[in-house]
Scaffold this motif. Structure first.
Motif, PDB file in Angstrom:
ATOM      1  N   ILE A  22       0.444  -0.807   0.212  1.00  0.00           N
ATOM      2  CA  ILE A  22      -0.033  -0.265  -0.571  1.00  0.00           C
ATOM      3  C   ILE A  22       1.024   1.018   0.149  1.00  0.00           C
ATOM      4  CG2 ILE A  22      -1.878   1.313   1.401  1.00  0.00           C
ATOM      5  CD1 ILE A  22      -2.897  -1.373   2.389  1.00  0.00           C
ATOM      6  N   THR A  69      -0.244   4.524  -0.174  1.00  0.00           N
ATOM      7  CA  THR A  69      -0.888   5.444  -0.135  1.00  0.00           C
ATOM      8  C   THR A  69      -1.797   5.791   0.802  1.00  0.00           C
ATOM      9  OG1 THR A  69      -1.797   6.766  -1.950  1.00  0.00           O
ATOM     10  CG2 THR A  69       0.551   7.477  -1.738  1.00  0.00           C
ATOM     11  N   CYS A  70      -3.186   6.659   1.266  1.00  0.00           N
ATOM     12  CA  CYS A  70      -4.373   6.146   2.362  1.00  0.00           C
ATOM     13  C   CYS A  70      -4.545   7.321   2.284  1.00  0.00           C
ATOM     14  CB  CYS A  70      -4.330   5.849   3.575  1.00  0.00           C
ATOM     15  SG  CYS A  70      -5.324   5.081   4.611  1.00  0.00           S
ATOM     16  N   GLU A  71      -5.627   7.091   1.304  1.00  0.00           N
ATOM     17  CA  GLU A  71      -6.692   8.751   1.557  1.00  0.00           C
ATOM     18  C   GLU A  71      -8.084   8.882   2.116  1.00  0.00           C
ATOM     19  OE1 GLU A  71      -6.797   9.820  -2.007  1.00  0.00           O
ATOM     20  OE2 GLU A  71      -4.737   9.701  -3.058  1.00  0.00           O
ATOM     21  N   ILE A 111       1.457   4.926   7.514  1.00  0.00           N
ATOM     22  CA  ILE A 111       1.526   4.006   6.777  1.00  0.00           C
ATOM     23  C   ILE A 111       3.860   3.209   7.027  1.00  0.00           C
ATOM     24  CG2 ILE A 111       2.267   2.677   4.593  1.00  0.00           C
ATOM     25  CD1 ILE A 111      -0.136   4.808   3.038  1.00  0.00           C
ATOM     26  N   ILE A 144      -0.944   0.581   9.138  1.00  0.00           N
ATOM     27  CA  ILE A 144      -1.738   1.864   8.806  1.00  0.00           C
ATOM     28  C   ILE A 144      -2.989   2.494   9.916  1.00  0.00           C
ATOM     29  CG2 ILE A 144      -3.244   3.151   7.094  1.00  0.00           C
ATOM     30  CD1 ILE A 144      -2.915   1.434   5.633  1.00  0.00           C
ATOM     31  N   PRO A 187     -11.733   4.212   3.557  1.00  0.00           N
ATOM     32  CA  PRO A 187     -10.076   4.727   2.732  1.00  0.00           C
ATOM     33  C   PRO A 187      -9.937   4.076   1.619  1.00  0.00           C
ATOM     34  CG  PRO A 187      -9.963   2.222   4.411  1.00  0.00           C
ATOM     35  CD  PRO A 187     -11.389   2.820   4.392  1.00  0.00           C
ATOM     36  N   PHE A 228      -7.105   3.853  -1.144  1.00  0.00           N
ATOM     37  CA  PHE A 228      -5.893   2.885  -1.710  1.00  0.00           C
ATOM     38  C   PHE A 228      -4.948   2.977  -1.904  1.00  0.00           C
ATOM     39  CE2 PHE A 228      -7.749   0.650   2.263  1.00  0.00           C
ATOM     40  CZ  PHE A 228      -7.332   1.121   3.091  1.00  0.00           C
ATOM     41  N   SER A 243     -10.574  -0.935  -2.106  1.00  0.00           N
ATOM     42  CA  SER A 243     -10.420  -0.462  -1.775  1.00  0.00           C
ATOM     43  C   SER A 243     -11.621   1.039  -1.778  1.00  0.00           C
ATOM     44  CB  SER A 243      -9.315   1.024  -2.438  1.00  0.00           C
ATOM     45  OG  SER A 243      -9.510   2.201  -2.226  1.00  0.00           O
ATOM     46  N   VAL A 279      -5.182  -2.208   8.883  1.00  0.00           N
ATOM     47  CA  VAL A 279      -5.874  -0.976   9.814  1.00  0.00           C
ATOM     48  C   VAL A 279      -6.367  -0.200  10.372  1.00  0.00           C
ATOM     49  CG1 VAL A 279      -6.709   0.824   7.625  1.00  0.00           C
ATOM     50  CG2 VAL A 279      -5.306  -0.918   6.890  1.00  0.00           C
TER      51      VAL A 279
END
Length: 365
Positions: free
Chosen positions: A31, A33-35, A47, A52, A67, A69, A81, A108
């Protein structure tokens, strides 16, 4: 008919192999990025390897969060995602590489609890089977913060073979229960060749950026985590013994003796400042207050010795109560076994022990 020179055949073969490799399915399962909705965030998602942490404001409903990803090229994730899930407890996601050969399971977590103010260092895990990582938990025993250290960078030297060999490690016999042991250590032949012959033991509130640890060490410190209180002072207990030979740039300095350091910095975050680093930790205009142990307090002590360091606030700075509730103020707390360790100067063997650390804050006056 002229024969083709052998070096041309070799170059052609290399190019063909490279093209074939470029077309092979990706073997990575990460992973990247996580938004989430930035309106609910206290801090950008953290992360780490297979974990996360998403720090959100206290009012956020965790029962239905979704979230998004971004993944390694070609990788897939399950659940997908953007799937809405109940994050009252941490949730697991499985990432599968494009070639189908690699899988990685990420935990997460959504965290509404702010970082606490009392640190007893009783919670420790071993990272990558190599070194100790200290962490804090909330009232539900859920991990809410990992302490940062330079252990990950030290692991690249290949010097440490067990957690006790690393600059920062657990101390089984602390002031009360476990404590932290920080030792300035040699980085071996590899470290010396790179102009980084020593690694000071350190522990700090924040994250260690391994990617910057070689090319720009001062930028490898990402200092600060959101707090919902205004700090007034730092207290705790320490022991310290300086190493025998102080070195600077690998050269012995007989007229110098090593010393330890401790400081806390309280600052406001905004769109341009998410955290402090080694270049601006005392100078950034967003800083509201600093506590740093005075030179006369950096003594050597063989017995557990108490310390008290008040925060000095910048004149004219005003605390906004709504920003405090929204997690817009952050705090870092840093300890190190060599005060000049960020420039790889110090004495091998300098040892700092700490325990029972507390941030005294406004509602405890």
């Amino acid at each position: 008919m002229k024969s083709i020179p052998s070096f041309i055949i070799i170059i052609y073969s290399i190019l063909c192999i490279s093209c074939i490799k470029d077309e092979l399915p990706n073997a990575e399962a990460d992973i990247l990025t996580c938004e989430v909705d930035h309106q609910i965030l206290k801090k950008d998602p953290i992360i780490q390897n297979e974990r996360i942490q998403i720090l959100v404001k206290s009012y956020v409903d965790l029962t239905e969060q979704a979230p998004f990803f971004t993944l390694s090229a070609g990788a897939t994730i399950s659940p997908a995602s953007g799937t809405a899930r109940n994050f009252i407890l941490p949730q697991l996601y499985t990432v599968t590489s494009e070639d189908g050969q690699s899988k990685k399971i990420y935990e997460v977590s959504y965290i509404t609890s702010a970082v606490g103010s009392k640190y007893e260092f009783e919670h420790v895990k071993i990272e990558n089977g190599k070194y100790d990582v200290f962490y804090e938990v909330d009232q539900n025993n859920q991990s809410i913060m990992d302490w940062g250290s330079g252990n990950a960078g030290f692991s690249l030297t290949g010097v440490g073979s067990s957690p006790e060999d690393f600059p920062t490690a657990r101390l089984l016999n602390g002031k009360q229960g476990q404590g932290v042991q920080m030792v300035t250590r040699s980085t071996g032949n590899l470290g010396s060749a790179m102009g980084k012959p020593l690694a000071a033991g350190n522990i700090f509130i924040g994250e260690f950026d391994l990617g910057n640890s070689i090319i720009n060490p001062l930028k490898s410190l990402r200092l600060g985590m959101p707090v919902d209180f205004v700090p007034i002072a730092v207290t705790g207990f320490f022991k310290y013994q300086a190493g025998a030979v102080f070195k600077e740039g690998g050269i012995e300095k007989p007229d110098k003796r090593d010393s330890w350091d401790c400081y806390a910095v309280f600052f406001e975050t905004d769109a341009n400042l998410k955290y402090l680093d080694g270049t601006n930790r005392f100078t950034h205009p967003n800083i509201l207050g600093i506590a740093r142990i005075a030179q006369e307090g950096r003594v050597e002590a063989q017995k557990w010795t108490p310390f008290y360091i008040p925060l000095n606030f910048s004149s004219g700075k005003v605390i906004d109560e709504q920003k405090l509730k929204d997690g817009k103020y952050s705090l870092t707390l840093v300890f190190t076994s060599s005060i000049d360790g960020d420039t790889f100067a110090g004495a091998e063997g300098s040892t700092l022990l700490i325990d029972q650390i507390e941030i005294v804050h406004d509602d405890e006056k």
